[in-house]
Write an enzyme that holds these catalytic residues in place. Structure first.
Site, PDB file in Angstrom:
ATOM      1  N   CYS A  97      45.993  45.604  46.423  1.00 12.86           N
ATOM      2  CA  CYS A  97      46.022  44.832  45.180  1.00 12.86           C
ATOM      3  C   CYS A  97      47.411  44.234  44.961  1.00 12.86           C
ATOM      4  O   CYS A  97      47.550  43.059  44.621  1.00 12.86           O
ATOM      5  CB  CYS A  97      45.619  45.712  44.007  1.00 12.86           C
ATOM      6  SG  CYS A  97      45.611  44.852  42.416  1.00 12.86           S
ATOM      7  N   CYS A 119      41.558  51.731  39.395  1.00 12.88           N
ATOM      8  CA  CYS A 119      41.019  51.095  38.184  1.00 12.88           C
ATOM      9  C   CYS A 119      39.519  50.856  38.240  1.00 12.88           C
ATOM     10  O   CYS A 119      38.839  50.945  37.221  1.00 12.88           O
ATOM     11  CB  CYS A 119      41.762  49.784  37.893  1.00 12.88           C
ATOM     12  SG  CYS A 119      41.552  48.505  39.141  1.00 12.88           S
TER      13      CYS A 119
END
Length: 379
Positions: A118, A215
């Site tokens: 990410c 997440c």
């Protein structure tokens, strides 16, 4: 001749008011403090929050970044401090660059680290480009890592607080990205200092808990996420020992990780057994004694090198390496095979070295990060 313009606190030769900083805001206390601190110093701050996945299911979920509540929290900080704030929809990018690979890596028997991907493929690539499009002079984040100026340009160094250090997750930051990035919290000695700053600025997130999980993985349940993304991924199979003897059955390779001991359902066999290998093609989980986990040679590829001279200028580098985010650095010899591949020899064997994890390189003396790469099965 005009005197040289003094550098501001971000190392740029212009007054703060003329320096535009894009702050990557997750909605947590760290990035909120960075934005508030820079705004108070007089910088032209622009807050940006990424919506990374469908947060319908995550709206009420605490402890994960970039969910609905976090977007709301970031917006409140921007309103309170008086700077613009934008929410960018990066769902498609995130799914293609991070979530799909996460699922495939798990199915291939690896133990991926999506937070690194990410940072590499979304935050420090696409978001960084967006910051440039907004005419920013630099981009600041709430990561606990230090950027120092060395004789050959910016260097990446560990955070002052070893308990908060995030160098393992940022090894793939390129020199070009490093020239544009700033990490204003890296010099702090404890999280308590960050929370004290949040209280000083009157931020509503001052007492917000730290995010714990990946997440897009609610409650740390990887398997349920993989099953949704890849139906059939939880096909059962055999648990076998190193000689191929069947000891039991399992409920899907995705439920196991290298080094796992508990939950195998094969008790009463004398010495404890650990998962030493996952074979997704045959749906087998291979178990063995603890010593079978010990690894000395670690193949590494996709290397991002941050040293002052190219990786291949030496046949070997004596470094410290981390093979998991929770492990301390260990002495090792790094032997380059090309500019992006190497073999790492650990001076003392490590247990639970797993394909899909990162291997991060550190200077043997000091705090500098020399880069890192991805552990794979080798040829």
């Amino acid at each position: 001749m005009d005197p040289p313009i003094p550098l501001n606190s971000l190392g740029l030769p212009k007054p703060p008011a003329e320096t535009r900083v894009v702050v990557a805001m997750s909605g947590g206390v760290d990035s909120s403090v960075v934005a508030a601190m820079l705004k108070e110093e007089g910088y032209d701050v622009v807050g940006v929050t990424l919506q990374l996945y469908d947060h319908g299911a995550a709206l009420a979920k605490k402890g994960a970044c970039c969910a609905g509540q976090d977007i709301h929290d970031a917006r409140r900080v921007a309103e309170a401090m008086g700077f613009p704030h934008y929410v960018l929809d990066y769902e498609n990018t995130f799914r293609e660059a991070v979530i799909e690979e996460f699922a495939d890596a798990y199915l291939a028997g690896a133990t991926p680290v999506p937070c690194i991907r990410c940072n590499e493929r979304v935050k420090f690539r696409d978001l960084l480009e967006t910051a440039r499009d907004l005419d920013a002079d630099c981009m600041a984040t709430g990561h606990y890592i230090q950027r120092k100026t060395g004789p050959h340009g910016p260097e990446l160094h560990c955070a002052a607080d070893p308990n908060r250090d995030q160098s393992y997750f940022l090894f793939s930051t390129t020199p070009e990205q490093l020239s544009f990035l700033r990490f204003p919290l890296g010099h702090l000695h404890s999280k308590a200092e960050t929370r004290a700053l949040a209280a000083k600025y009157g931020l509503a997130v001052a007492d917000k808990p730290d995010s714990q999980d990946i997440c897009f993985v609610p409650n740390g349940n990887y398997a349920s996420v993989i099953e949704k993304l890849r139906p059939g991924a939880a096909d059962p199979g055999e648990i076998v020992d190193l000689n191929g003897n069947v000891l039991g059955t399992h409920r899907g390779v995705i439920h196991y990780t290298i080094g796992q001991r508990r939950g195998l359902g094969i008790g009463g066999l004398g010495d404890p057994l650990y998962v030493v290998k996952l074979d997704p093609e045959t749906h087998r989980v291979i178990v063995g004694p603890k010593e079978a986990l010990a690894t000395r040679i670690v193949p590494v590829r996709e290397i991002n090198w941050l040293g002052d001279t190219p990786l291949t200028t030496r046949p070997e580098w004596h470094v410290l390496v981390k093979v998991r985010s929770t492990r301390p650095p260990r002495e090792a010899i790094l032997r380059p095979l090309s500019a992006t591949e190497a073999e790492v020899e650990l001076l003392a064997p490590e247990e639970g070295v797993s394909p899909g994890q990162a291997c991060v390189f550190y200077e043997a003396e000091g705090s500098r990060i020399l880069g890192g790469g991805w552990i794979w099965k080798g040829r």
